[in-house]
Design a protein around this motif. Structure first.
Motif, short mmCIF file in Angstrom:
data_model
loop_
_atom_site.label_atom_id
_atom_site.label_comp_id
_atom_site.label_asym_id
_atom_site.label_seq_id
_atom_site.Cartn_x
_atom_site.Cartn_y
_atom_site.Cartn_z
N ASP A 70 0.82 -1.20 0.00
CA ASP A 70 0.00 0.00 0.00
C ASP A 70 0.86 1.26 0.00
O ASP A 70 0.50 2.28 -0.58
CB ASP A 70 -0.90 -0.03 1.24
N ARG A 71 2.01 1.18 0.68
CA ARG A 71 2.92 2.30 0.77
C ARG A 71 4.36 1.79 0.66
O ARG A 71 4.66 0.72 1.21
CB ARG A 71 2.79 3.04 2.12
N ARG A 72 5.22 2.56 -0.01
CA ARG A 72 6.65 2.22 0.01
C ARG A 72 7.31 3.19 0.98
O ARG A 72 7.72 4.29 0.62
CB ARG A 72 7.28 2.33 -1.38
N SER A 106 -5.66 5.09 -1.85
CA SER A 106 -6.33 5.76 -0.73
C SER A 106 -6.39 4.84 0.49
O SER A 106 -6.67 3.65 0.37
CB SER A 106 -7.77 6.13 -1.12
N HIS A 107 -6.13 5.44 1.64
CA HIS A 107 -6.41 4.75 2.90
C HIS A 107 -6.69 5.82 3.96
O HIS A 107 -6.57 7.01 3.69
CB HIS A 107 -5.29 3.79 3.30
N HIS A 108 -7.09 5.36 5.13
CA HIS A 108 -7.22 6.32 6.22
C HIS A 108 -6.89 5.67 7.54
O HIS A 108 -6.83 4.44 7.66
CB HIS A 108 -8.60 7.00 6.24
N HIS A 109 -6.63 6.51 8.54
CA HIS A 109 -6.22 6.02 9.85
C HIS A 109 -6.47 7.09 10.90
O HIS A 109 -6.53 8.28 10.59
CB HIS A 109 -4.74 5.62 9.85
N THR A 110 -6.59 6.64 12.14
CA THR A 110 -6.82 7.62 13.22
C THR A 110 -5.59 8.47 13.54
O THR A 110 -5.77 9.63 13.94
CB THR A 110 -7.33 6.92 14.50
N THR A 114 1.66 14.29 9.02
CA THR A 114 2.23 15.50 8.43
C THR A 114 3.35 15.08 7.49
O THR A 114 4.14 14.19 7.82
CB THR A 114 2.80 16.42 9.52
N ARG A 115 3.38 15.71 6.31
CA ARG A 115 4.40 15.34 5.32
C ARG A 115 5.30 16.54 5.04
O ARG A 115 4.81 17.67 4.95
CB ARG A 115 3.73 14.86 4.05
N PHE A 116 6.59 16.25 4.93
CA PHE A 116 7.58 17.26 4.64
C PHE A 116 8.28 16.83 3.34
O PHE A 116 8.95 15.79 3.31
CB PHE A 116 8.61 17.35 5.76
N TRP A 146 -9.67 9.91 4.05
CA TRP A 146 -9.08 9.18 2.92
C TRP A 146 -8.01 10.07 2.28
O TRP A 146 -8.26 11.24 2.00
CB TRP A 146 -10.14 8.86 1.88
N HIS A 147 -6.84 9.48 2.04
CA HIS A 147 -5.79 10.27 1.38
C HIS A 147 -4.95 9.36 0.51
O HIS A 147 -4.80 8.16 0.78
CB HIS A 147 -4.93 11.01 2.40
N ASP A 148 -4.43 9.92 -0.55
CA ASP A 148 -3.54 9.19 -1.44
C ASP A 148 -2.51 10.16 -2.02
O ASP A 148 -2.62 11.37 -1.86
CB ASP A 148 -4.31 8.45 -2.53
FE LIG Z 1 -1.66 7.44 5.44
#
Ligand SMILES: [Fe+2]
Length: 381
Positions: A70-72, A106-110, A114-116, A146-148
């Motif tokens: 899902d993510r690298r 797309s996925h989501h989580h509680t 933050t992305r830099f 939901w974010h991708d």
């Molecule tokens: Fe995420």
């Protein structure tokens, strides 16, 4: 029965001594005499880390196909907190790589995220609102949206993710949901659609006023934010005409426009300009902080040990470690940072000390009622 035998008896029943029982009267681990934590200083140097991440790009596929992920992402594991996946006691950090044309479903989580942005360019979308990202940008996504992400450029797209996963795990409220296809109804459709009335997220984070009525879409003002470096950098320049701070030089705390408070209830995000020649006072704080250098180079001295840092280096400064900033170069240096200061302020545990020029220590004390007794700022000779 002697004390050793009694100790063994307690352990048979899942109990332990709640007192200092040895001859040295060693305090129990939960009775430290100074604010103590296990987080260690550590630097992940970009020149070392980047080739490792590029290898990850060769061996790990991205997406929902068999054998892909899902993510690298590569987690940055603080050596003081092993075996936990944690950069500080409350924050998880990873570096994510998207190669040309790749997207992360797309996925989501509680946990909030933050992305830099480090290198390359791409976009992140949060329930259909999209931010176009370039190096130095900061983007924040609150819980359960939901974010991708996608890289539409020829160059690799690298960014640092920081999430409050360890905190939420400790509280027992970390939950993740990966299958957007369950929402879309199509196994091949793993992306939240763009909103037809989508907004430029910058508009919400740069306003100098907020609506005085209930918004149709209040999440925009509360949980999502994009701070492009192209906008942050001139703001740093503008305030750099001021004398600045004797411990941070020139520092901006990012604000959540909706609440006028910290970006999130658990995280505080800052951008900091170290002007050429700057050398700050030595100081320490109860919150651990993750830093990323986004322009130039500088030096931070931790408990007397100097550490040079360069563009895209990521480093963690533990809570209550003495630190001092320097920029010995002729060019500006800018670092972004994220910490759990927001949470500690709410709990009344954001305490600071600094060493003044005469060697005395200025101490904020434990600051906030009603949870703890308030002490005035004192100077200890
Ligand atoms: Fe995420």
């Amino acid at each position: 029965m002697d004390r050793d035998e009694f100790g063994r008896l307690l352990r048979q029943h899942h109990m332990k001594e709640g007192w200092s029982y040895d001859e040295e009267f060693t305090p129990r681990p939960y009775w430290p005499e100074v604010p103590r934590n296990e987080t260690a200083f550590h630097k992940w140097a970009w020149k070392t880390v980047k080739p490792v991440l590029e290898k990850g790009g060769e061996v790990v596929g991205l997406g929902h196909e068999e054998g892909s992920y899902d993510r690298r992402v590569v987690a940055l594991c603080n050596p003081g907190l092993e075996p936990h996946y944690a950069a500080t006691a409350t924050l998880f950090a990873d570096i994510q790589l998207l190669k040309e044309g790749e997207d992360a479903p797309s996925h989501h989580h509680t946990p909030c995220a933050t992305r830099f942005v480090m290198e390359g360019q791409g976009w992140t979308s949060i329930e259909g609102d999209r931010a176009t990202l370039t190096p130095g940008d900061i983007v924040h996504c609150g819980p359960a949206y939901w974010h991708d992400h996608r890289n539409e450029d020829a160059e690799d797209f690298f960014f640092l993710d920081v999430l409050d996963i360890p905190l939420l795990q400790y509280l027992g409220v970390s939950e993740w949901y990966f299958k957007y296809e369950d929402v879309s109804g199509d196994p091949k459709d793993v992306h939240h659609p763009l909103r037809p009335d989508r907004k430029d997220m910058r508009a919400y984070e740069q306003g100098w006023a907020v609506p005085g009525f209930e918004l149709d879409d209040p999440r925009q003002y509360r949980e999502i934010g994009h701070w492009p470096y192209a906008d942050l950098r001139p703001l740093l320049d503008r305030v750099s005409a001021q004398q600045g701070s004797d411990v941070d030089d020139v520092l901006l705390r990012l604000r959540n426009v909706g609440s006028a408070g910290t970006v999130g209830p658990t995280v505080d995000i800052c951008s900091q300009l170290l002007r050429p020649g700057c050398s700050t006072l030595e100081h320490r704080r109860t919150w651990a902080t993750i830093f990323i250098c986004v322009e130039g180079a500088g030096r931070i001295t931790i408990d007397g040990v100097p550490h040079e840092f360069d563009l895209n280096d990521v480093f963690v400064v533990p809570g209550w470690a003495w630190r001092r900033w320097e920029n010995p170069n002729s060019a500006d240096c800018v670092v972004h940072s994220i910490s759990d200061l927001a949470l500690l302020e709410r709990l009344g545990f954001a305490r600071q000390q600094k060493k003044l020029a005469d060697g005395s220590i200025e101490d904020s004390g434990w600051p906030a009622p009603p949870y703890v007794r308030t002490k005035p700022i004192t100077t200890v000779p």
